[in-house]
Design an enzyme around this catalytic site. Structure first.
Site, PDB file in Angstrom:
ATOM      1  N   HIS A  52      30.491  43.218  40.628  1.00 15.22           N
ATOM      2  CA  HIS A  52      31.544  43.788  41.624  1.00 15.22           C
ATOM      3  C   HIS A  52      31.312  45.270  41.551  1.00 15.22           C
ATOM      4  O   HIS A  52      31.062  45.970  42.627  1.00 15.22           O
ATOM      5  CB  HIS A  52      32.997  43.314  41.584  1.00 15.22           C
ATOM      6  N   THR A 100      44.625  38.819  42.973  1.00 15.45           N
ATOM      7  CA  THR A 100      43.813  37.979  43.384  1.00 15.45           C
ATOM      8  C   THR A 100      43.485  37.251  44.814  1.00 15.45           C
ATOM      9  O   THR A 100      42.388  37.496  45.441  1.00 15.45           O
ATOM     10  CB  THR A 100      43.234  36.765  42.206  1.00 15.45           C
ATOM     11  N   GLN A 119      36.969  39.899  29.159  1.00 16.26           N
ATOM     12  CA  GLN A 119      37.370  40.410  30.768  1.00 16.26           C
ATOM     13  C   GLN A 119      36.113  40.703  31.340  1.00 16.26           C
ATOM     14  O   GLN A 119      36.116  41.344  32.314  1.00 16.26           O
ATOM     15  CB  GLN A 119      38.385  41.667  30.435  1.00 16.26           C
ATOM     16  N   TYR A 162      49.654  47.301  38.702  1.00 13.40           N
ATOM     17  CA  TYR A 162      50.214  46.189  37.801  1.00 13.40           C
ATOM     18  C   TYR A 162      49.567  46.488  36.426  1.00 13.40           C
ATOM     19  O   TYR A 162      50.226  46.487  35.525  1.00 13.40           O
ATOM     20  CB  TYR A 162      49.473  44.814  38.317  1.00 13.40           C
ATOM     21  N   GLN A 173      43.142  40.216  47.014  1.00 12.75           N
ATOM     22  CA  GLN A 173      41.512  40.501  47.065  1.00 12.75           C
ATOM     23  C   GLN A 173      40.713  39.627  47.715  1.00 12.75           C
ATOM     24  O   GLN A 173      39.658  40.246  48.640  1.00 12.75           O
ATOM     25  CB  GLN A 173      41.038  40.710  45.507  1.00 12.75           C
ATOM     26  N   HIS A 183      33.354  40.791  37.288  1.00 10.32           N
ATOM     27  CA  HIS A 183      33.922  42.105  37.048  1.00 10.32           C
ATOM     28  C   HIS A 183      32.529  42.943  37.209  1.00 10.32           C
ATOM     29  O   HIS A 183      32.699  44.052  37.927  1.00 10.32           O
ATOM     30  CB  HIS A 183      34.589  41.937  35.921  1.00 10.32           C
ATOM     31  N   LYS A 206      34.685  54.612  43.356  1.00  9.47           N
ATOM     32  CA  LYS A 206      33.703  53.542  42.793  1.00  9.47           C
ATOM     33  C   LYS A 206      32.923  53.536  41.467  1.00  9.47           C
ATOM     34  O   LYS A 206      32.970  52.831  40.759  1.00  9.47           O
ATOM     35  CB  LYS A 206      32.928  52.841  43.898  1.00  9.47           C
ATOM     36  N   LYS A 235      50.893  38.748  39.281  1.00  9.27           N
ATOM     37  CA  LYS A 235      49.647  39.221  38.944  1.00  9.27           C
ATOM     38  C   LYS A 235      48.688  38.160  39.754  1.00  9.27           C
ATOM     39  O   LYS A 235      47.577  38.841  40.153  1.00  9.27           O
ATOM     40  CB  LYS A 235      49.398  38.890  37.184  1.00  9.27           C
ATOM     41  N   ARG A 258      37.892  48.660  23.751  1.00 10.85           N
ATOM     42  CA  ARG A 258      38.996  47.659  23.209  1.00 10.85           C
ATOM     43  C   ARG A 258      38.354  46.056  22.544  1.00 10.85           C
ATOM     44  O   ARG A 258      39.422  45.621  22.275  1.00 10.85           O
ATOM     45  CB  ARG A 258      40.089  47.455  24.188  1.00 10.85           C
TER      46      ARG A 258
END
Length: 265
Positions: free
Chosen positions: A144, A203, A136, A182, A206, A141, A118, A199, A131
């Site tokens: 989590h 989700t 994103q 992926y 998840q 994100h 983690k 893709k 990047r």
């Protein structure tokens, strides 16, 4: 005053062996790690990249994703073996093993390896910053990633290793094998990224993993109320899972359903 606060944070862990593991000896280590992560991805990282071109780290990302597939795949295989074949826990009560149990060290090592993964997961967001893929870096994100590190630490600190949390770890490592595979394929074959139709199913699985976690906890609470795993932690698992189901479902609707509805209009 400070000494009293320090005493609260440095209280003896549920498993005294936990203090011998890196990152588990003191709460300050994890606290500063999470704060540093949040500061970089939400503030300093963007300022650092403001006048710079996005870094070309494609090869690093491919290696990282391959590493994550192997790491999570290996951990999933180990947990599956001890969960279903060796059965260190009865499936109707995943209470943390007693200190004198001959397989206690196995429980400790598996839990710790999962915890370290983690921490490694935090690199996902660092790569986004380098990047300049800021879109994103969503609330889902960041929340989590930060929560998983801090929650595992405090659970180990107050309850010990393993137990009912193995249900989430088992499901989560499987999901991460699929997810990072992926990411690896899409990074290697950049032209295929849009044609990788599965893709959106990442989700979905998840969401399914958190449904499984909830159902398992509810099953134990209803049919085996004498299970020694703390009832409060069952409700913690259920609450966290419900929050993640809500967040991932919201993401799925906005990412895969609303764009289609817009096109139809």
């Amino acid at each position: 005053m400070f000494s009293k606060v320090q005493a609260i944070f440095d209280r003896p862990p549920a498993d005294p062996v936990a203090k011998n593991f890196p990152f588990l000896g003191s709460s300050w280590t994890v606290t500063f790690l999470i704060l540093g992560y949040l500061f970089f991805v939400l503030n300093y990282g963007k300022k650092f990249m403001e006048n710079r071109q996005p870094y070309d780290i494609r090869k690093i990302i491919i290696i990282y994703n391959f590493f994550q597939v192997v790491y999570n795949g290996t951990l999933f295989g180990i947990m599956f073996y001890y969960f279903f074949i060796d059965q260190i826990y009865p499936l109707n009560c995943l209470a943390t093993l007693p200190m004198d149990d001959p397989k206690k060290n196995i429980e400790r090592v598996i839990s710790y390896i999962y915890f370290i993964n983690k921490i490694i997961d935090l690199l996902d967001t660092i790569f986004f910053v380098l990047r300049k893929s800021y879109k994103q870096i969503t609330f889902l994100h960041v929340y989590h990633h930060a929560l998983m590190v801090s929650a595992i630490y405090w659970v180990v600190r107050f309850n010990g290793f393993g137990g009912q949390f193995f249900t989430m770890a088992l499901a989560n490592t499987f999901v991460h094998v699929v997810m990072y595979f992926y990411y690896m394929i899409s990074a290697i074959y950049t032209g295929l990224k849009r044609s990788l139709w599965w893709k959106k199913y990442i989700t979905k699985i998840q969401i399914i993993q958190f449904v499984i976690v909830i159902l398992h906890s509810v099953y134990i609470l209803v049919f085996n109320p004498k299970c020694e795993f703390h009832v409060g932690l069952h409700f913690l698992l259920i609450t966290l899972s419900l929050v993640f189901i809500t967040l991932f479902s919201n993401f799925y609707i906005h990412a895969y359903m609303k764009p289609r509805n817009v096109k139809q209009q």
